[in-house]
Design an enzyme around this catalytic site. Structure first.
Site, short mmCIF file in Angstrom:
data_model
loop_
_atom_site.label_atom_id
_atom_site.label_comp_id
_atom_site.label_asym_id
_atom_site.label_seq_id
_atom_site.Cartn_x
_atom_site.Cartn_y
_atom_site.Cartn_z
CB CYS A 1 4.98 125.90 94.27
SG CYS A 1 4.41 124.35 93.52
CG ASP B 1 -0.07 116.05 96.62
OD1 ASP B 1 -0.64 115.50 97.57
OD2 ASP B 1 -0.66 116.70 95.75
#
Length: 758
Positions: free
Chosen positions: A673, A626
């Protein structure tokens, strides 16, 4: 012209093959424009030449025979310039090329437009007229529109291997860009999976047994008739007589002399029953939709409804009769976990989905199972791919249809080397991730399913950096209860204990929606998602946090992480609810330790508040997927801008370095992550930047460990210093690959696959 265009498009869509589609176009365009000639010349990239592939007005015997070099004649000029050429007297143009075989010396007026698909020239469409005149703007616009329609038809024909200019022409390889869903390469036979009762998704397929297909159709038609009669009887006292008559109309349409007969005839041409049903229903729907009378146009909906009813019965019986080849590549408009479950695991080689993203549940499951997957291949003509040989490059998000011998041989070597390399990695699963100069970096995993857990532990994962708690929510048709969630989380925590497990609170919205909690927005990625949803619904948030806390009793390896944080206020509000949940669990007499709480940094607003956020929480984690999307303003699930989405963009790398530095200034740890962590080349940069731990899919863990165990921290910092001076993402990636190859680490990157594709 608009009505004419619509009619032509419908006819072309129903054409049996490219040859028929081209003939329809040249005939209809010539008639619509009231001109003397319409022709289509297809371009062969390998031979760099144009071939007359269809014509109405020129000598028909020239089709497939007349060929021109890429720059020859007016056709070649249209292709080279990639724009229309409109001439009153074509013969007077210096590039005019007279070809006797076509008989075109009688024609003066010339209008040629390029046929382009994804920046590639596929051919040229030409109209000609004896009378000297310049075609007007509406005519030119019409031909440009037709060429755009034809581009898609030709691209689809390439994909299915039906782009044969002459019967002896070699089949062409078609390449389609999607997004990487799960890494690896697969070579196999396409099996197209259709969702239940969706006529538009029924693939083309030939049957093996005519009598069996006809019997299948008879049973389905009879089942629908009985269903109609039962429904009519049930509603007989509730509906007026004129409305009840509609059921009689339905029954008559299913009669052996109506739709039933047409479907049988189509089956006799070789089509399987669902495909024959789709063809006949589509024909009737098109005819109804062309009618001027509004009432009759609405009958198209009735025909569609009947078709869906019959299809549902066909699919019920057909489901048990599907045979999957040993190297099945499952293809669908939108893959679902249920579709994956239908294929025996040992026979499933690869997955391709026209829709969806790398975050789709199907992609998450594919990564957990280690199945090479490409998502979002929007231009793939999936309905016509059954039985085709496909190459699925899950590393680069590419799908090849009808691959050439050379391409097949190349990828076969890639598959064999990848398999040999992966098997060799098992030896290091129990070893720490320690560089040759003794720098230690923990490798954690991202999980969401129990299959992830088993694979993660087998590969020596040292913890869970991201447990996607939305997965259990996605698998249900309602919100899971507190007790259900507690059992799920307990299972995960126990499996990894005493290793830490970082559970991200419910992260829905964007491209992750719950069927029972729909979020409809024009721009979902900038809308109601992540922490915004759960803070607006504290009842959902509190239940989930209580379940997590209860699941951690006696294990004390829980970490809670908050997604989509954009402000300190959101963290304060979430912390208030977490402490409240902790107090409530303590009041029930459970000895729960308050777990560490962290936030995800995945939007630009958080990048510039890292130090303030770090003061509020125990740790930070970078969500590179993102973060890249929002920094570059590129939808990471959109294959049309896939070339713009690149986590090696200098802005992304600089943002990651800033996050790490600012977090450490506050004395807190930071992990990453996103997918970047699982890329061996990127892992070298991240280690040099000072990230405290890397969290990735279990599939990539051993590759990253193998790479980092073979490169010193000193060398990694040298590479980082060099790439941070670069201003181009592609150059950064190439430099990294070059550096790794010079260190003898090239095979971990799939360099062969990458370079061949370019």
């Amino acid at each position: 012209m608009l009505n004419t265009l619509r009619t032509i498009v419908q006819e072309v869509s129903a054409a049996s093959d490219l040859r028929a589609a081209l003939q329809i176009i040249v005939q209809r365009v010539r008639d619509a424009m009231k001109t003397d000639v319409c022709s289509v010349y297809l371009f062969d990239q390998e031979q760099s030449e144009y071939t007359l592939s269809a014509t109405e007005g020129l000598n028909p015997s020239a089709v497939g025979v007349v060929k021109m070099a890429q720059s020859a004649g007016l056709v070649g000029q249209v292709g080279l310039r990639e724009e229309p050429i409109n001439l009153e007297d074509a013969a007077a143009h210096p590039k005019f090329l007279y070809i006797k075989a076509t008989g075109e010396e009688r024609y003066h007026s010339f209008l040629g437009v390029p046929i382009i698909h994804h920046r590639q020239i596929l051919g040229v469409m030409v109209v000609q007229q004896k009378k000297r005149r310049r075609f007007d703007e509406p005519e030119e616009a019409f031909l440009v529109t037709m060429s755009a329609q034809l581009a898609g038809v030709i691209a689809h024909a390439e994909a299915t291997g039906s782009l044969l200019v002459t019967p002896n022409s070699p089949r062409k390889t078609a390449r389609f860009q999607g997004t990487a869903g799960a890494s690896g390469v697969a070579i196999g036979e396409a099996v197209v999976a259709a969702p239940p009762a969706d006529l538009g998704a029924v693939p083309d397929r030939q049957h093996d047994d005519l009598d069996a297909e006809l019997a299948l159709l008879d049973r389905a038609l009879e089942a629908v008739r009985e269903e109609m009669k039962a429904t009519a009887a049930k509603l007989s006292e509730l509906l007026p007589v004129e409305e009840q008559a509609l059921f009689d109309v339905y029954l008559s349409m299913l009669d052996d002399n109506a739709l039933g007969l047409e479907i049988r005839n189509q089956i006799r041409t070789g089509s399987w029953a669902p495909g024959a049903l789709r063809y006949v229903i589509d024909e009737h729907v098109r005819n109804f939709e062309k009618m001027e009378d509004a009432y009759l146009r609405e009958r198209a909906a009735d025909v569609k409804d009947l078709g869906r009813r019959v299809l549902s019965y066909l699919q019920k019986e057909d489901k048990n009769s599907i045979t999957y080849p040993d190297n099945t590549v499952l293809v669908s408009e939108e893959l679902t976990p249920a579709m994956l479950a239908d294929v025996p695991h040992e026979q499933l080689s690869g997955l391709v989905s026209v829709q969806g993203s790398g975050n789709s549940h199907a992609a998450i499951l594919a990564r957990a199972l280690g199945i090479p997957t490409v998502m979002g291949a929007v231009d793939l003509p999936f309905l016509k791919l059954s039985g085709n040989q496909l190459i699925v490059d899950g590393n680069l998000g590419l799908v090849y249809s009808t691959p050439s011998t050379e391409l097949l041989e190349h990828y076969q070597v890639v598959v064999e080397e990848e398999q040999e390399f992966t098997e060799g990695l098992e030896a290091i699963s129990g070893l720490p991730c320690l560089t040759p100069d003794n720098y230690r970096i923990p490798l954690w995993v991202n999980t969401g399913l129990m299959t992830d857990t088993v694979r993660s532990l087998d590969r020596g994962a040292e913890g869970v950096g991201l447990y996607r708690t939305e997965v259990p929510f996605l698998l249900r048709e309602r919100f899971p209860s507190e007790l259900e969630q507690e059992k799920i989380y307990r299972h995960q925590l126990e499996a990894f204990a005493p290793r830490p497990v970082t559970m991200r609170t419910l992260d829905i919205g964007g491209d992750k929606s719950l069927s029972y909690f729909p979020i409809k927005e024009d721009n979902p990625f900038l809308g109601w998602r992540g922490i915004r949803v759960t803070l607006d619904h504290p009842e959902i948030f509190l239940v989930q946090v209580r379940a997590m806390l209860k699941a951690s009793v006696g294990l004390d390896n829980l970490r809670i992480m908050l997604p989509m944080i954009t402000s300190v206020f959101e963290v304060e509000e979430a912390m208030h609810l977490i402490h409240r949940a902790h107090t409530e669990v303590l009041s029930e007499g459970l000895p729960v330790v308050m777990p560490p709480v962290g936030v995800m940094v995945e939007v630009p607003a958080a990048v510039y508040q890292v130090r303030e956020l770090a003061k509020q929480v125990d740790f930070l984690s970078i969500g590179s997927n993102d973060l890249t999307q929002y920094l570059l303003a590129v939808d990471r699930n959109n294959p049309r801008v896939a070339n713009l989405y690149n986590s090696f963009h200098p802005a992304v790398l600089q943002a990651v370095q800033k996050i790490i530095d600012d977090t450490h200034k506050e004395g807190k740890t930071v992990s990453i992550c996103g997918e970047l962590a699982g890329d061996p080349a990127a892992a070298i940069l991240l280690m040099a930047m000072g990230v405290d731990m890397l969290s990735m899919s279990a599939t990539n863990l051993l590759k990253v460990k193998w790479t980092l165990r073979r490169i010193t921290m000193e060398k990694a910092k040298d590479i980082l210093a060099e790439v941070l001076t670069m201003d181009n993402a592609q150059v950064i990636r190439s430099s990294l690959e070059l550096a790794l190859c010079s260190e003898g680490l090239g095979k971990v990157l799939g360099i062969k696959s990458r370079r061949f594709s370019q």
